[in-house]
Design a protein around this motif. Structure first.
Motif: not given
Length: 165
Positions: A80-82, A88, A109, A112, A116, A130
């Motif tokens: 997971d991006d965040y 992050n 994410s 995105v 990014r 995404h």
């Protein structure tokens, strides 16, 4: 009444996609995701694609992800991006690498864009998906990139290897 269900349709679609793209089998995947819904959705999609023989482990935090990687290196990480509270993927990927993980990382994410995506690829992700596009077809595309990167690392015959006339 038809005996066709949504699950059967997805399984058949995934089989066709796997066959067409020549995806390698997977047996151990780590999902690093703090939201239950997103992790469960990804786990279910992987089980549809690869069957229930695949082991899909999950970590909710950076710390538990590092523990999971140290315990046993997975073949693939979906990251997971965040992550809560404030991690992050650009910060998380180097930690995973320092734990000795050298395999592919696919970042997932909800936010995105082209910029990014570029930052994440530069940080070491093999692909970025995404969250709205997280389905068997998009995962198969990411796995094809993983497979392509792995075969690109394998030395190929060069013209100097061939006998000269």
């Amino acid at each position: 009444m038809s005996n066709s269900t949504g699950g059967n349709f997805l399984a058949k679609k995934a089989d066709v996609t796997k066959t067409r793209m020549g995806l390698p089998p997977l047996s151990d995947v780590l999902i690093v995701e703090d939201e239950n819904f997103d992790a469960d959705r990804l786990r279910a999609t992987l089980h549809i694609m690869f069957g229930y023989a695949i082991q899909v482990r999950r970590a909710k935090t950076l710390g538990s992800a590092l523990d999971a990687v140290i315990e046993r290196h997975p073949e693939l990480i979906f990251l997971d991006d965040y992550l809560k509270p404030n991690d992050n993927a650009t910060q998380t990927i180097p930690f995973l690498r320092r734990c000795g993980y050298s395999g592919p990382i696919v970042v997932v994410s909800g936010a995105v864009d082209r910029q990014r995506r570029g930052v994440l690829i530069k940080a070491g992700a093999i692909d970025v998906i995404h969250k709205d596009d997280l389905d068997s077809v998009r995962i198969a595309e990411a796995l094809a990139r993983v497979h392509g990167a792995a075969t690109a690392d394998t030395p190929a015959a060069t013209p100097k290897d061939e006998p000269t006339p």
